[in-house]
Enzyme design. Structure first.
Site, PDB file in Angstrom:
ATOM      1  N   THR A 281     -43.010  -9.298  32.837  1.00  0.00           N
ATOM      2  CA  THR A 281     -42.378 -10.439  33.491  1.00  0.00           C
ATOM      3  C   THR A 281     -43.336 -11.047  34.505  1.00  0.00           C
ATOM      4  O   THR A 281     -43.868 -10.349  35.360  1.00  0.00           O
ATOM      5  CB  THR A 281     -41.070 -10.003  34.163  1.00  0.00           C
ATOM      6  OG1 THR A 281     -40.146  -9.635  33.135  1.00  0.00           O
ATOM      7  CG2 THR A 281     -40.475 -11.109  35.006  1.00  0.00           C
TER       8      THR A 281
ATOM      9  N   HIS B 208     -34.899  -5.325  23.776  1.00  0.00           N
ATOM     10  CA  HIS B 208     -35.104  -4.659  25.068  1.00  0.00           C
ATOM     11  C   HIS B 208     -33.842  -3.863  25.404  1.00  0.00           C
ATOM     12  O   HIS B 208     -32.841  -4.414  25.860  1.00  0.00           O
ATOM     13  CB  HIS B 208     -35.391  -5.701  26.134  1.00  0.00           C
ATOM     14  CG  HIS B 208     -35.900  -5.155  27.437  1.00  0.00           C
ATOM     15  ND1 HIS B 208     -36.026  -3.813  27.694  1.00  0.00           N
ATOM     16  CD2 HIS B 208     -36.329  -5.801  28.574  1.00  0.00           C
ATOM     17  CE1 HIS B 208     -36.505  -3.636  28.924  1.00  0.00           C
ATOM     18  NE2 HIS B 208     -36.689  -4.830  29.473  1.00  0.00           N
TER      19      HIS B 208
ATOM     20  N   ASN C 131     -33.335   0.171  38.053  1.00  0.00           N
ATOM     21  CA  ASN C 131     -32.120  -0.651  38.141  1.00  0.00           C
ATOM     22  C   ASN C 131     -30.835   0.185  38.165  1.00  0.00           C
ATOM     23  O   ASN C 131     -29.803  -0.228  37.637  1.00  0.00           O
ATOM     24  CB  ASN C 131     -32.073  -1.695  37.015  1.00  0.00           C
ATOM     25  CG  ASN C 131     -32.938  -2.899  37.323  1.00  0.00           C
ATOM     26  OD1 ASN C 131     -33.037  -3.340  38.460  1.00  0.00           O
ATOM     27  ND2 ASN C 131     -33.591  -3.431  36.301  1.00  0.00           N
TER      28      ASN C 131
END
Length: 363
Positions: A29, A178, A238
């Site tokens: 990213t 993903h 996360n």
């Protein structure tokens, strides 16, 4: 300058395509998409520069407006995005490279300011992650999600399939689902983030159902030989965890291995961190469940990739930050040349600096 003749640098057959080598550019990213979440001219140059990788896996690209979780990440759901990606794939192919697009839905790792009409993020369960995301205000706490309905689940699976078709229309050689790093599919897998009581929650069989159904749909859309899947079995990234990661991910691999996929891509250890965060986890047991190409990721350098290839532990080796700062990484490793240092301050957002201005070796 001596040049390595290692099999790391030899061609490798992946599904229906031939890779020039076994060095893979990991999905990274960079937060540089333009208005409409469209890849820019800079992205064309960025990927073109790195086309000597055996395979480029693009930065994660959202499958729908609700799939976005960070500022200025590209999508693969609009005509403008498809047209822009066509220019990227054409540039990579003109240099002899191969490129897959990574299909992304962030689930609860998002913020209302990034979503249509200020909507709440969606997730398997209405549990807020202890995590941050990147918005116009900088890094902020993620917003509280709402639990997905069965209709939401069905429409999201359809979005994955359509995004895969869009990627092939845009000229990609394939797609990567993903299912790692605490994003939507991973949220369904883990019992810390999935507390549903229907057919998508509870048992390992139920929690792997969404992954299996997304994979089924993407394979039906574009063919198994054009599909890879990414997993991160022990990464706490996360705010996800599971009480039985070994059993969970062995079953996850079994379910996706029902298809002759191009590859399975596994992050070993903590994403971008400690490889030994769970030394009891048996990655070899996962590989035994899948007969196709096994791709590995996390902290690899040349020596480590050579060692693991010689041991038969993996087929393909992902490099992330080394490919950011070394567009000609394959040549540098093959010839044993020095590597450019990374400018960490320019990883996320910005322009050409730290993106397309890293130097190549002189001819």
């Amino acid at each position: 300058m001596s040049t390595s003749t290692s099999p790391l640098f030899a061609p490798f057959k992946l599904g229906s395509i031939e890779l020039a080598n076994r060095l893979i550019m990991a999905p990274l990213t960079r937060n540089r998409a333009g208005p409409g979440r469209v890849p820019t001219d800079l992205a064309i140059e960025y990927y073109r520069q790195r086309a000597s990788a055996g395979l480029i896996i693009t930065e994660a690209s959202q499958i729908s407006p609700m799939g976005q979780g960070y500022l200025d990440t590209p999508g693969i759901y609009s005509d403008a995005q498809i047209d822009a990606w066509k220019r990227v794939t054409a540039a990579v192919h003109a240099e002899g490279g191969k490129i897959f697009l990574q299909l992304w839905h962030v689930g609860r790792i998002s913020h209302t300011s990034l979503l249509p009409d200020g909507a709440a993020p969606v997730a398997p369960s209405a549990l807020t992650a202890k995590s941050k995301t990147f918005t116009t205000e900088g890094f902020v706490d993620v917003s509280s999600p709402r639990a997905m309905t069965l209709d939401d689940i069905r429409s999201t699976i359809a979005d994955y399939a359509q995004a895969a078709r869009n990627a092939i229309t845009a000229g990609f050689d394939g797609v990567e689902v993903h299912a790692a790093n605490g994003y939507l599919i991973d949220q369904f897998l883990r019992d810390s983030s999935n507390q549903r009581s229907d057919e998508y929650g509870g048992s390992i069989e139920n929690r792997t159902r969404f992954l299996a159904e997304v994979t089924d749909a993407v394979v039906a859309a574009v063919g198994a030989e054009r599909v890879g899947v990414r997993l991160s079995p022990v990464a706490p990234f996360n705010d996800v965890a599971d009480s039985q990661p070994q059993a969970l991910f062995e079953r996850a691999v079994e379910r996706i291995a029902a298809h002759p996929l191009a590859y399975v891509h596994v992050i070993e250890g903590a994403t971008g961190g400690d490889r030994d965060i769970d030394p009891s986890f048996d990655f070899a047991a996962l590989r035994a469940k899948f007969s196709g190409a096994w791709m590995v990721n996390n902290g690899y350098d040349h020596a480590m990739a050579e060692s693991r290839l010689a041991a038969g532990a993996a087929d393909l080796f992902c490099f992330g930050r080394l490919f950011i700062s070394n567009p000609d990484l394959v040549r540098r490793l093959r010839e044993g040349r020095a590597l450019n240092p990374l400018d960490a301050a320019t990883l996320y957002g910005g322009g050409a600096k730290g993106y397309t201005d890293y130097p190549f070796l002189p001819d």
